[in-house]
Design an enzyme around this catalytic site. Structure first.
Site, PDB file in Angstrom:
ATOM      1  N   LYS A  45       0.706  -1.106   0.109  1.00  0.00           N
ATOM      2  CA  LYS A  45       0.055  -0.141  -0.080  1.00  0.00           C
ATOM      3  C   LYS A  45       0.771   1.179   0.172  1.00  0.00           C
ATOM      4  CE  LYS A  45      -2.161   1.136   3.487  1.00  0.00           C
ATOM      5  NZ  LYS A  45      -3.207   1.303   4.895  1.00  0.00           N
ATOM      6  N   ASN A  69     -12.938   5.016  -5.390  1.00  0.00           N
ATOM      7  CA  ASN A  69     -12.624   5.108  -3.840  1.00  0.00           C
ATOM      8  C   ASN A  69     -11.728   6.468  -3.882  1.00  0.00           C
ATOM      9  OD1 ASN A  69      -9.298   4.923  -2.981  1.00  0.00           O
ATOM     10  ND2 ASN A  69      -9.686   3.852  -4.991  1.00  0.00           N
ATOM     11  N   CYS A 130      -0.394  12.130  -7.307  1.00  0.00           N
ATOM     12  CA  CYS A 130      -0.663  12.840  -6.062  1.00  0.00           C
ATOM     13  C   CYS A 130      -0.612  14.474  -6.256  1.00  0.00           C
ATOM     14  CB  CYS A 130       0.262  12.497  -5.140  1.00  0.00           C
ATOM     15  SG  CYS A 130       0.305  10.956  -4.484  1.00  0.00           S
ATOM     16  N   ILE A 191      -2.832   1.594 -15.910  1.00  0.00           N
ATOM     17  CA  ILE A 191      -3.047   2.855 -15.373  1.00  0.00           C
ATOM     18  C   ILE A 191      -3.468   2.985 -13.966  1.00  0.00           C
ATOM     19  CG2 ILE A 191      -3.962   3.715 -18.029  1.00  0.00           C
ATOM     20  CD1 ILE A 191      -6.744   3.098 -16.625  1.00  0.00           C
TER      21      ILE A 191
END
Length: 302
Positions: A45, A69, A130, A191
């Site tokens: 993660k 999500n 991000c 992707i």
């Protein structure tokens, strides 16, 4: 049996099947369901320099043929990972790869440098989707300049295999891929999720706490497959394909489109042993079609 071995730069994989970050925990959570050493790699993660709480709930919602999500990279930070998680996963006999995220090139580089010191972590995957906090919140991965700035900073701090995970929320993903290749990426993976939204029409409000989230699952597969094909033709470095892979047939399509390896994500939530089943399915298909090696089908679609 056909030879399933592949390489991402200097990183050798026993087979082309890996698990996608954010869908497989640290691997340990799935040990009761499958042999963790049976696949080519586990991408743990997302990890950041400092701890992150993530977004408020609700932050996951099912959609037709997929899910949205907005977890928000919840994790306890790289120091916690090095001190508490790494000792538990370092002896798993596969490539344990850390997904690295950040809010500035300096954050990415500092996090990568900590992981660089861990002997049994042979690679990192950079999440450049991000937001850049110094530049108005636009994701690093949606411009060549933003993507290049992160990869350049990390390449100076990190000396092992560097995989860069590309955002699909761009006009020309091949252009971004070439930009990160030029700054020293050893491989690209794609992707990442597509931006989406879901609305509760009775409550007249969105179903996610921050309104939008990342769409994953079978719904994104045709888009992912097209982008992998485009990028594989545009760069010389290996491509890792992901996006809606739910069975061996899906994985083989990505390999034929030019992916050297693949990642399985959302399907892990439905079947925690799916990666082993996909590995075996690839092997059986190769055998039944007279292929001696998986290399024979990689990139056959011109």
């Amino acid at each position: 049996m056909a030879d399933l071995r592949v390489k991402l730069g200097d990183l050798a994989l026993k087979n082309p099947v890996m698990t996608a970050s954010g869908t497989f925990g640290y691997g340990l959570e799935f040990a009761d369901f499958m042999p963790l050493d049976g696949i080519g790699g586990i991408i743990v993660k997302g990890t950041t320099l400092n701890p992150r709480q993530g977004n408020d709930y609700p932050r996951m919602v099912e959609t037709a043929q997929g899910m949205l999500n907005c977890v928000g990279l919840q994790n306890k930070g790289v120091d916690y990972f090095c001190e508490h998680i790494y000792p538990q996963i370092k002896d798993i006999d596969t490539n344990m790869i850390v997904n690295v995220s950040g809010s500035s090139p300096e954050d990415y580089a500092a996090c990568a440098a900590r992981i660089d010191a861990l002997e049994r972590i042979p690679a990192i995957e950079l999440n450049i989707s991000c937001p850049n906090v110094k530049d108005g919140g636009m994701a690093f991965g949606v411009t060549c300049a933003g993507a290049s700035s992160v990869v350049k900073a990390v390449r100076q701090a990190y000396h092992k295999t560097l995989i860069v995970k590309l955002s699909p929320n761009v006009t020309d993903i091949a252009e971004i891929a070439r930009a990160v290749e030029a700054e020293g990426a050893d491989s690209v993976s794609l992707i990442n999720t597509l931006m989406g939204m879901a609305i509760d029409i009775e409550k007249r409000k969105t179903l996610l706490s921050i309104n939008t989230g990342g769409l994953s699952g079978p719904a994104v597969k045709p888009v992912a497959l097209r982008m992998v094909w485009q990028v594989a033709k545009a760069v010389k470095i290996p491509v890792v394909g992901l996006g809606g892979i739910s069975c061996a047939k899906d994985a083989i399509e990505f390999l034929m489109a030019g992916a050297t390896a693949i990642e399985i994500g959302t399907a892990n939530f439905l079947d925690p042993a799916i990666s082993i089943k996909v590995r075996d399915g690839i092997s059986q298909w190769l055998d039944s079609h007279g292929c001696q090696s998986v290399q024979e089908i990689i990139g056959v679609i011109s």
